[in-house]
Write an enzyme that holds these catalytic residues in place. Structure first.
Site, PDB file in Angstrom:
ATOM      1  N   ASP A  47       1.056  -1.547  -0.064  1.00 40.95           N
ATOM      2  CA  ASP A  47      -0.373  -0.415  -0.062  1.00 40.95           C
ATOM      3  C   ASP A  47       1.191   1.085   0.108  1.00 40.95           C
ATOM      4  O   ASP A  47       2.115   1.394  -0.075  1.00 40.95           O
ATOM      5  CB  ASP A  47      -0.668   0.256   1.618  1.00 40.95           C
ATOM      6  CG  ASP A  47      -2.148  -0.562   1.393  1.00 40.95           C
ATOM      7  OD1 ASP A  47      -2.096  -1.812  -0.176  1.00 40.95           O
ATOM      8  OD2 ASP A  47      -2.386  -1.083   2.222  1.00 40.95           O
ATOM      9  N   TYR A  75       6.191  -9.634   8.164  1.00 36.36           N
ATOM     10  CA  TYR A  75       5.244  -8.263   8.543  1.00 36.36           C
ATOM     11  C   TYR A  75       5.082  -7.064   9.708  1.00 36.36           C
ATOM     12  O   TYR A  75       5.241  -8.148  10.491  1.00 36.36           O
ATOM     13  CB  TYR A  75       3.980  -7.552   8.261  1.00 36.36           C
ATOM     14  CG  TYR A  75       3.559  -7.506   6.629  1.00 36.36           C
ATOM     15  CD1 TYR A  75       3.392  -6.425   5.484  1.00 36.36           C
ATOM     16  CD2 TYR A  75       3.677  -9.205   6.184  1.00 36.36           C
ATOM     17  CE1 TYR A  75       3.843  -7.118   4.058  1.00 36.36           C
ATOM     18  CE2 TYR A  75       2.944  -9.533   4.827  1.00 36.36           C
ATOM     19  CZ  TYR A  75       3.154  -8.417   3.863  1.00 36.36           C
ATOM     20  OH  TYR A  75       2.518  -8.944   2.759  1.00 36.36           O
ATOM     21  N   ASP A  89      -6.926   1.620   7.404  1.00 31.52           N
ATOM     22  CA  ASP A  89      -5.579   1.831   7.671  1.00 31.52           C
ATOM     23  C   ASP A  89      -6.240   2.917   7.794  1.00 31.52           C
ATOM     24  O   ASP A  89      -6.995   3.970   8.137  1.00 31.52           O
ATOM     25  CB  ASP A  89      -5.120   1.791   7.441  1.00 31.52           C
ATOM     26  CG  ASP A  89      -5.462   2.853   5.193  1.00 31.52           C
ATOM     27  OD1 ASP A  89      -6.241   3.310   5.835  1.00 31.52           O
ATOM     28  OD2 ASP A  89      -4.646   2.148   4.203  1.00 31.52           O
ATOM     29  N   ARG A 181      -3.892  -4.913   6.778  1.00 30.13           N
ATOM     30  CA  ARG A 181      -5.519  -4.161   7.587  1.00 30.13           C
ATOM     31  C   ARG A 181      -5.961  -4.954   8.108  1.00 30.13           C
ATOM     32  O   ARG A 181      -7.417  -5.170   9.055  1.00 30.13           O
ATOM     33  CB  ARG A 181      -5.695  -3.201   6.421  1.00 30.13           C
ATOM     34  CG  ARG A 181      -4.794  -2.252   6.107  1.00 30.13           C
ATOM     35  CD  ARG A 181      -5.145  -1.413   5.241  1.00 30.13           C
ATOM     36  NE  ARG A 181      -5.463  -1.986   3.143  1.00 30.13           N
ATOM     37  CZ  ARG A 181      -6.188  -2.112   2.424  1.00 30.13           C
ATOM     38  NH1 ARG A 181      -7.003  -1.688   2.304  1.00 30.13           N
ATOM     39  NH2 ARG A 181      -5.890  -2.403   1.314  1.00 30.13           N
TER      40      ARG A 181
END
Length: 301
Positions: A47, A75, A89, A181
């Site tokens: 993103d 992550y 987000d 997310r």
């Protein structure tokens, strides 16, 4: 007659430590420009607000992209507790809030439900296609987007920090197609307090590590110089999760022409996917059958 693409026939991987802001496509375009490359692509979208590993494939390395896309990735992300947003987000519009704040022990206990084989619904603002349209386009137009749950393998999900009552930092290792997310959203729901991603960084992807990545400032500064070429990593790094077979000289010639070619004895099983090399240079990817590799992808290196 088709238009010939301009640029250099340059092959390899350039690992970018992506900053927050640009899209993954914008980063690839900048790298292609800086290297004067004819062909480029990336192995896994980040993103715009996310940072970390964006592995850019040049030339023949683009044929190995699926193997990096399918590889495990890790992550590090911070979840804002107490708020849900329409994008899951911090960029989105706040939809719901809660004064409830879970304890560290409650958070750690909830994480187990997100480990192993799970089903995950991608965010409404994502690139998932619904009847041929990207979900984010439908969501932006005000349509009620209904996205089916998808399977995801989560190797590990651990809590690494609790900066304050409103935030928790997690690290996740997962397979292909994972949406951080969605993890934040669903964890917030499981804890009864809502949640969304505040910060996100991909710390490694397959063999590529963010700490070894090139910054976009370096890409700009070294554009069109041999110094940027020096940061290229071999095409073969995109194949590290596949067994390597040594090709005979004659076998390599046959495989380069798309035919089965002889490889030296190995412990791979009949029908296994593998790649063949000659003098350390990738020749082809294919299926091993009775002493030969039957190529599905051939490299022109």
């Amino acid at each position: 007659m088709g238009r010939t693409r301009k640029g250099r026939d340059i092959s390899g991987w350039l690992v970018i430590d992506k900053p927050a802001g640009p899209t993954s496509t914008a980063v690839v375009n900048k790298v292609r420009w800086a290297l004067g490359a004819k062909k480029a692509g990336h192995a896994g979208t980040l993103d715009p607000d996310a940072t970390g590993v964006l592995a850019v494939a040049l030339g023949e390395a683009t044929k190995t992209v699926p193997y990096i896309t399918d590889a495990l990735k890790a992550y590090r992300f911070t979840v804002r507790l107490g708020q849900s947003t329409n994008t899951d987000d911090a960029e989105g519009e706040v939809l719901d809030t809660s004064d409830t704040r879970p304890t560290d022990e409650q958070i750690k206990a909830a994480l187990g439900a997100f480990v192993g084989d799970i089903m995950q619904v991608p965010p409404k603002f994502s690139a998932v296609k619904i009847d041929g349209e990207r979900a984010y386009k439908l969501a932006r137009s005000g349509e009620d987007v209904d996205i089916a749950a998808r399977p995801l393998w989560v190797e590990e999900l651990i809590m690494t920090d609790r900066p304050d009552a409103d935030h928790v930092t997690l690290e996740m290792t997962c397979g292909k197609g994972g949406y951080v997310r969605s993890i934040a959203r669903d964890l917030g729901a499981a804890l009864g307090c809502f949640g969304h991603v505040r910060e996100l960084r991909r710390i490694w992807s397959g063999p590529f590590d963010a700490d070894e990545g090139v910054s976009m400032e370096q890409v700009e500064a070294l554009a069109h110089t041999p110094d940027l070429d020096a940061h290229l990593r071999p095409v073969a790094e995109g194949l590290v999760d596949l067994p390597e077979l040594k090709a005979t000289t004659e076998g390599a010639t046959r495989m380069r022409n798309g035919n089965p070619g002889m490889v030296l004895a190995s412990d791979v099983e009949y029908g296994d996917e593998a790649w063949a090399s000659l003098d350390g240079v990738p020749v082809a990817v294919g299926r091993y059958k009775a002493g030969e590799l039957h190529p599905s992808r051939v490299f022109n290196l």
